[in-house]
Design an enzyme around this catalytic site. Structure first.
Site, PDB file in Angstrom:
ATOM      1  CB  ALA A   1      30.195 -24.962  98.280  1.00 16.45           C
TER       2      ALA A   1
ATOM      3  CE  LYS B   1      37.386 -16.429  82.830  1.00 16.03           C
ATOM      4  NZ  LYS B   1      36.244 -16.996  83.557  1.00 16.03           N
TER       5      LYS B   1
ATOM      6  CB  ILE C   1      33.761 -20.001  92.203  1.00 12.46           C
ATOM      7  CG1 ILE C   1      33.992 -21.506  91.971  1.00 12.46           C
ATOM      8  CG2 ILE C   1      34.697 -19.477  93.280  1.00 12.46           C
ATOM      9  CD1 ILE C   1      35.378 -21.883  91.486  1.00 12.46           C
TER      10      ILE C   1
END
Ligand SMILES: Cc1cc2nc3c(=O)[nH]c(=O)nc-3n(C[C@H](O)[C@H](O)[C@H](O)COP(=O)(O)OP(=O)(O)OC[C@H]3O[C@@H](n4cnc5c(N)ncnc54)[C@H](O)[C@@H]3O)c2cc1C
Length: 515
Positions: free
Chosen positions: A15, A78, A346
């Site tokens: 973050a 992915k 995320i």
């Protein structure tokens, strides 16, 4: 000449460094002065390894080169998430990053399939999704920009090493002027009168002042909670997992272009293939299994040799009552946590950063660079909406199960769910209609994948399809199926694509470089 808005980012995990990289890249250092404080003694969580396709927009917006990032973080591609054993033991479905077929005459494609599917057929919808069929075949290619091509019907994300990701972002942000301090914050000073954060004090004695503090300090929420006592809405009654064990293992077999989530006796197990190793973890409810047993079960179900001891993590599902409170904005784990079943953390970090940048850029600071607090409520409402939508989607996986072989599944099957989810499920059950919205995460194909995969089947379909005869519907279906088959047949193996596009250093080369 106004002074630049002074921004202090507290924390250097995913973050903190995503925020620093974005601020430095979008604003430069003349308008906003960015300083990041992290404690190498405390370290980072370092387990966020699976992402959503939105991360590519973030990369593009701040100027990150995809191939360089992937090589530096040992990343793989992915195309979705495979869910194993969720509705019933033996089931498997993939939540793909892409559509099933395409709308014909305004009618969503799945209604064609619903009309012609056999009674107990829940799997054949996969044949109409390119990312699912490519995943099942372990193949990958970049999508096409030609909207008429079936190769334009999917997106992709990355699976990467979270610690390498934070390190990559650090290099990126420091090269653009972000100042970093390694030090432990031991005190937070509030301003008399309005209670805004005035400064943080480091162990070294240094006081760091700023106009805006971004709390990326992880679960502890150093400023937003410990100092400002903002409060937390807890959602454990709907999302009963509150712990995880994480362990990497050696790769074995081909690298799959998808993450796997397998339902277990007290939660579920993740499997995330990276170029240099496999990430694994068991997410579980502490009411349903002990830590020792969870660790033992995880170790007994790895594909390869473990590379470390299992690492325990604790969390509470929910979100901070206000993401932005006074002059503190909480991003990442400091702002809330929704378990990693759909790899959403995320994304939630990214959306908080980009929304904050838009607000600071357009309206967030007055011409003399003081914070304009009128935007705060709008910002908080936006983030709440994002969290609520993710929450409902996650609950669907747990609630829509037929499993009765373990206490956690019996609890989840009968628990009452938020009204917003109840409404969505009822509408879908009636006639296959998915509640759609313009903003927020998870659009129609995502809901369809999980409804069908979890055996939530509609009683009917869109009546407009009934105007067509069976042969016309079958033609529609077979055309899509054949296009998908042909396209998948022409895609290279995922591993071959990686080797050509973003080869990463081998584990031996990495340990050599560290010596
Ligand atoms: C089990 C699990 C699996 C996950 N899987 C995924 C996934 O697949 N995909 C995904 O998107 N997300 C995932 N996440 C979430 C993801 O890991 C986090 O969102 C991400 O790592 C961000 O963490 P962070 O930067 O907020 O906190 P952290 O990584 O905890 O960083 C906190 C920072 O604050 C600093 N700090 C704390 N206290 C002080 C202090 N007193 N003084 C100075 N510095 C301080 C620390 O040094 C550190 O730098 C997962 C999380 C868990 C728990």
């Amino acid at each position: 000449m106004p002074h630049p808005l002074r921004i202090a980012i507290i924390g250097g995990g995913t973050a903190g460094w995503m925020t620093a990289a974005a601020f430095a890249s979008v604003f430069g250092t003349s308008l906003r002065q960015v300083r990041l404080i992290e404690s190498s003694e405390i370290g980072i969580v370092g387990v966020g390894e699976a992402t959503l396709p939105h991360i590519r927009f973030f990369n593009r917006r701040i100027g990150i080169d995809e191939r360089e990032l992937m090589a530096a973080t040992q990343a793989t591609f992915k195309l979705g998430i495979e869910f194993v054993d969720w509705a019933r033991k033996g089931d498997s479905y993939i939540h793909p990053f892409g559509a099933y077929g395409s709308r014909v005459a305004g009618v969503p494609f799945h209604h064609y399939w619903l009309r012609r599917r056999a009674e107990d057929d829940i799997r054949s919808i996969e044949e109409y999704s390119l990312p699912i069929m490519a995943s099942r075949a372990n193949r990958f290619a970049l999508p096409s920009e030609d909207p008429t091509s079936v190769m334009s019907t999917f997106g992709y994300a990355f699976q990467f090493d979270a610690s390498l990701y934070a390190a990559y972002l650090r290099r990126f942000a420091e090269a653009r002027g972000v100042q970093r301090t390694d030090g432990k914050i031991v005190d937070v000073k509030l301003r008399a009168g309005d209670g805004w954060v005035e400064s943080v004090q480091l162990e070294s004695g240094e006081q760091v002042t700023a106009d805006l503090f971004i709390d990326c300090s992880g679960f502890r929420g150093l400023l937003i909670e410990s100092a400002l006592k903002t409060g937390y809405d807890e959602w454990t009654k709907w999302l009963p997992c509150d712990r995880a064990m994480a362990v990497p293992c050696e790769n074995s077999g081909p690298l799959t272009p998808y993450t796997r989530a397998t339902a277990r006796e007290a939660g579920w197990q993740w499997r995330i293939p990276l170029q240099h190793r496999m990430g694994n973890g068991y997410v579980y409810g502490s009411n349903f299994i002990s830590d020792d047993e969870a660790a033992a079960k995880l170790l007994s179900r790895l594909d390869g040799k473990p590379l470390a001891d299992p690492r325990p993590l604790r969390f509470t599902a929910g979100r901070r009552r206000k993401t932005w409170n006074r002059n503190v904005v909480a991003i990442g784990l400091a702002g809330g946590f929704l378990e990693p079943l759909e790899s959403t953390s995320i994304y939630l970090i990214q959306i908080a950063i980009t929304t904050l940048i838009d607000y600071l850029g357009e309206r967030g600071a007055t011409p003399d660079n003081h914070l304009d607090m009128r935007v705060v409520d709008a910002f908080n409402r936006w983030i709440e909406m994002e969290y609520d939508r993710v929450r409902d989607f996650l609950i669907l996986h747990y609630h829509a199960t037929e499993r009765d072989d373990a206490p956690i599944w019996n609890y989840c099957r009968y628990m009452s769910v938020p009204d917003s989810l109840k409404f969505k499920m009822e509408l879908f059950r009636t006639r296959g209609r998915v509640v759609t919205y313009k903003d927020g995460l998870f659009l129609e194909p995502s809901w369809l994948a999980v409804y069908f995969g979890q055996r939530v089947m509609p009683r009917g379909h869109d009546p407009r399809i009934d105007a067509l005869d069976d042969a016309a519907v079958d033609t529609q279906l077979s055309q899509v199926r054949e296009n998908v088959q042909r396209a998948v047949g022409s895609m290279p193996a995922h591993e071959d694509f990686l080797a050509h596009y973003c080869p990463a250093p081998t584990p031996a080369a990495m340990s050599g470089a560290r010596r």
